[in-house]
Design an enzyme around this catalytic site. Sequence first.
Site, mmCIF file in Angstrom:
data_model
loop_
_atom_site.group_PDB
_atom_site.id
_atom_site.type_symbol
_atom_site.label_atom_id
_atom_site.label_comp_id
_atom_site.label_asym_id
_atom_site.label_seq_id
_atom_site.Cartn_x
_atom_site.Cartn_y
_atom_site.Cartn_z
ATOM 1 N N SER A 132 -7.606 15.231 -8.705
ATOM 2 C CA SER A 132 -7.862 13.835 -8.496
ATOM 3 C C SER A 132 -7.090 12.569 -7.661
ATOM 4 O O SER A 132 -7.061 11.354 -8.225
ATOM 5 C CB SER A 132 -7.591 13.028 -11.025
ATOM 6 O OG SER A 132 -6.575 14.727 -10.596
ATOM 7 N N HIS A 153 -15.443 13.641 -8.707
ATOM 8 C CA HIS A 153 -14.282 13.224 -9.524
ATOM 9 C C HIS A 153 -14.805 12.885 -10.708
ATOM 10 O O HIS A 153 -15.474 11.840 -10.935
ATOM 11 C CB HIS A 153 -13.698 12.434 -8.991
ATOM 12 C CG HIS A 153 -12.978 11.766 -9.526
ATOM 13 N ND1 HIS A 153 -11.648 10.775 -9.943
ATOM 14 C CD2 HIS A 153 -11.330 12.926 -10.369
ATOM 15 C CE1 HIS A 153 -10.464 10.918 -10.811
ATOM 16 N NE2 HIS A 153 -10.112 12.330 -11.175
ATOM 17 N N GLU A 165 -17.046 9.936 -9.263
ATOM 18 C CA GLU A 165 -16.508 10.018 -8.453
ATOM 19 C C GLU A 165 -17.074 10.235 -7.187
ATOM 20 O O GLU A 165 -16.410 11.511 -6.747
ATOM 21 C CB GLU A 165 -15.458 9.037 -8.010
ATOM 22 C CG GLU A 165 -14.635 8.005 -9.326
ATOM 23 C CD GLU A 165 -13.274 7.410 -8.850
ATOM 24 O OE1 GLU A 165 -12.479 6.532 -9.560
ATOM 25 O OE2 GLU A 165 -12.675 8.839 -8.518
ATOM 26 N N ASN A 203 -8.854 5.194 -10.873
ATOM 27 C CA ASN A 203 -6.587 5.342 -11.365
ATOM 28 C C ASN A 203 -6.337 3.888 -10.388
ATOM 29 O O ASN A 203 -4.693 4.276 -10.330
ATOM 30 C CB ASN A 203 -6.100 6.508 -10.387
ATOM 31 C CG ASN A 203 -7.066 7.548 -11.662
ATOM 32 O OD1 ASN A 203 -6.932 7.173 -12.677
ATOM 33 N ND2 ASN A 203 -6.529 9.032 -10.970
HETATM 34 P P1 NAD Z 1 -5.804 23.570 -15.994
HETATM 35 O O1 NAD Z 1 -4.818 23.679 -16.252
HETATM 36 O O2 NAD Z 1 -6.455 23.070 -17.832
HETATM 37 O O3 NAD Z 1 -6.639 24.070 -15.756
HETATM 38 C C1 NAD Z 1 -6.740 24.829 -14.007
HETATM 39 C C2 NAD Z 1 -7.737 26.413 -14.164
HETATM 40 O O4 NAD Z 1 -7.104 26.668 -12.920
HETATM 41 C C3 NAD Z 1 -6.789 27.098 -14.798
HETATM 42 O O5 NAD Z 1 -6.933 28.272 -15.744
HETATM 43 C C4 NAD Z 1 -5.646 28.541 -13.813
HETATM 44 O O6 NAD Z 1 -5.529 29.082 -13.663
HETATM 45 C C5 NAD Z 1 -7.137 28.064 -12.699
HETATM 46 N N1 NAD Z 1 -6.391 28.420 -10.967
HETATM 47 C C6 NAD Z 1 -5.289 28.194 -10.575
HETATM 48 N N2 NAD Z 1 -5.278 28.452 -9.708
HETATM 49 C C7 NAD Z 1 -6.712 28.751 -8.623
HETATM 50 C C8 NAD Z 1 -6.947 29.256 -7.748
HETATM 51 N N3 NAD Z 1 -7.217 29.589 -7.449
HETATM 52 N N4 NAD Z 1 -8.265 29.820 -8.033
HETATM 53 C C9 NAD Z 1 -9.079 30.276 -9.196
HETATM 54 N N5 NAD Z 1 -8.148 29.208 -10.184
HETATM 55 C C10 NAD Z 1 -7.306 29.232 -10.352
HETATM 56 O O7 NAD Z 1 -5.995 22.354 -15.271
HETATM 57 P P2 NAD Z 1 -6.854 20.769 -15.450
HETATM 58 O O8 NAD Z 1 -6.730 20.060 -16.253
HETATM 59 O O9 NAD Z 1 -8.962 21.563 -15.804
HETATM 60 O O10 NAD Z 1 -7.597 20.609 -13.642
HETATM 61 C C11 NAD Z 1 -8.390 20.706 -13.012
HETATM 62 C C12 NAD Z 1 -8.405 20.123 -11.615
HETATM 63 O O11 NAD Z 1 -9.160 18.555 -11.994
HETATM 64 C C13 NAD Z 1 -7.203 19.364 -10.608
HETATM 65 O O12 NAD Z 1 -6.675 18.870 -9.638
HETATM 66 C C14 NAD Z 1 -6.629 17.825 -11.175
HETATM 67 O O13 NAD Z 1 -6.301 17.255 -10.909
HETATM 68 C C15 NAD Z 1 -8.278 17.577 -11.910
HETATM 69 N N6 NAD Z 1 -9.040 16.744 -12.817
HETATM 70 C C16 NAD Z 1 -8.010 16.625 -13.987
HETATM 71 C C17 NAD Z 1 -8.672 15.624 -15.462
HETATM 72 C C18 NAD Z 1 -7.873 16.104 -16.320
HETATM 73 O O14 NAD Z 1 -8.052 15.120 -17.234
HETATM 74 N N7 NAD Z 1 -7.675 17.230 -17.498
HETATM 75 C C19 NAD Z 1 -9.283 14.624 -14.943
HETATM 76 C C20 NAD Z 1 -10.051 14.656 -13.556
HETATM 77 C C21 NAD Z 1 -9.521 15.840 -12.351
#
Ligand code: NAD
Length: 521
Positions: A132, A153, A165, A203
Amino acid sequence: MDSKALNMNDSIALQGTTVFVAGAGIMGAGIAQVAAQAGHPVRLFDTRSGAAAAAKGKLASTLDGLVAKGRLAAESAQQALARIEPVDTLAQAAGAGLVVEAIVEQLDAKRALFAELEALLDDSAVLATNTSSISVTAIAKGLQRPGRVVGMHFFNPVPLMKLVEVVSGLQTDPVVAAAIFDLSRTWGKVPVHAKSTPGFIVNRIARPYYAEALALLQEGAATPPVLDAALRGAGFRMGPCELMDLIGHDTNFAVTKSVFEANFFDKRYQPSIVQAEMVAGGLLGRKTAHGFFRYRDGKPEDAGLPVALHEAPATAREVTVHGRGAIADHLEQAATAALAAQGWGPARLPDSDWTGLAIDGTRLVLTAGQTAAELAAGQARREVAVFDRPVGITTGSPPAPGTALSFAVAEGCPATWPAQAAAWLAALGFAPLPVADTPGLVVARTVAMLINEAADAVQQGVCNEAGADAAMKLGVNYPAGPFDFLRGWSAAEVVALLDTLDQHYRGERYRVSPLLRRRAT
Ligand code: NAD
C-alpha cells in the site's frame, strides 16, 4: 520466453492460472478467497508455520457464513475451498502463472521474496504486489524480469471492497498491467490504472480528509463530533475523526508520514501534531477503546453535539436570495417554503457576487473562503454569517431535512445574531452547527482540498479523472468522486477558496494545482 521478447502486441492470459499467494494474513487470506471463488487453483503460503492452514480454516467458516446467509451456493463454497491449498515452501510456487504477495510491508522482504520466486517461475509469470505504500519501481529493482512486476492493490476487506489499483512502476510492462486489469475484472473487481507514486491514488487523494479535520482541531475551530457531523451531513459515510479512530491513529499517522516523507517533506502533506500526540499517548482509537472518542464494548460513548441555540426566526420584512446555480435555487425553494406561512416569498437576485440570503439588513453567505469577520468588515452591520457548502445539492443527493451544516458568525456581532443566524438555517431545513469563524469552514475546505489533490494526481499522470472518481468512491466509499464534486462547483470558485485559505495560513498546504488553475481561467 525472454521478457525482452514481450512487446505491446503480446497479451497475457491469466484466466484460470494457478495463483500463488504469499502471506496468509488479513489481505492474503482475502485475496486467496477471491481468486479461488473466481475459479483459480490457489496455493497459500506463509513463513509462519501453520498460518496458511489456519487461514484456510478461517476461510472455511467465512464461506459457510455466506452459504448460511444465502449469498453463496453450498457447492460453490465447497469448490472454492477445495481450490485453496496451504503450502509450506516457496518451491511449491513452481508452475504458478501469477504471484500475489501480501507479506509484511518492508521493501527488502518483498524484493527478496520476488527474487527467490522468479528463479522458480516461468519467465511469463506475473509478480503482483499488494503493497500500500512502497514504490513498485523499487520492489522491481535488481530482479531479472522487472517488467513482470506490477502493483495489485486491494482494499480491506478484500472480498467486499471492489477497488483494485493496478500500479505500474517505471519498468512494468504495459501488457502486464493490462493483464492484471483484465484479471481483476474477472474477479468481480473494478480496476483502476495508477502510476507508482507515493500513496498511489486513494491513500494520496484521501490525505486532506484527515488533514483538514486535524488542522481545524489544532486551531480549536471545532470539536470531533462537530467535524464528523458536518462531513456526514455532506454525505460521507463516516466523519474524519470516527474514521481515524476506526483505522487506528498509529496506522493513519504512519501512512501520512510515509506520503510526507516520500514527497521529500512537501508541507502540503505535513502530519499533524494533534495526531502525533495521540499516537505517543497510545490513544489509538477503537483498538485501545480511546481515541477522539471513548469506546465501551466497541461502541462509542455519546460525545454529544453542541446545539446551536435558535428560536423561531424573527419576522423579516424582506428576504432576497442572492446568486445563481443549484445551491441558490435550493435556498430559494427552502425560503419560499419557510415564508409561505407568512403569506409572502423571497425575492431573487441572480446577478449577485455572492450566494446566500439577505434578510433585512443581515446576511447569510455561502462560504467562498472569506470569514464572516472579513465579510462584515465592509458592511454597515456586523450581522453576517457564513455557512458551509451543502455539496449534496450539486452531486444529486439534496440534503434531507435536518442535515447538519456548519456556520460561523463574525466576532463582535450583536449577541442575538448567532441564534438568529442558526434559526434561519434551521428554517431553511438544516441542522445548524456552530464552528469558529475559520476560512472555508469544514466541508468546503475539505472537498476543495480533495479536488485539488486529485487534480494534481491527474496532472502528474498518476491516474485519469474517471480513475480518481472510481477509486475514491470504491476504495473509501466517498459519496462522490473529486471530479464529481468539481462538476457541481466550478474550478474558478475552488481556486478562489484555496487561494483565500493560502492567504490566510501562508505556506504550502493550500497551494493550488496547476491543472485546476488552468481550468479556472
Ligand atoms: P498481516 O500482518 O495480516 O499479514 C502478513 C502475513 O505475511 C503474516 O501472516 C506474516 O507471517 C506473513 N509474512 C511475513 N513475511 C513473509 C514472507 N517473507 N513470506 C511469506 N509470508 C510472510 O498483514 P496484512 O494487513 O495482510 O498486509 C499485508 C500486505 O498488504 C502489506 O504489504 C500491506 O501494506 C498490504 N495492505 C494491507 C491493507 C490492510 O488494510 N491491512 C490494505 C491494503 C494493502
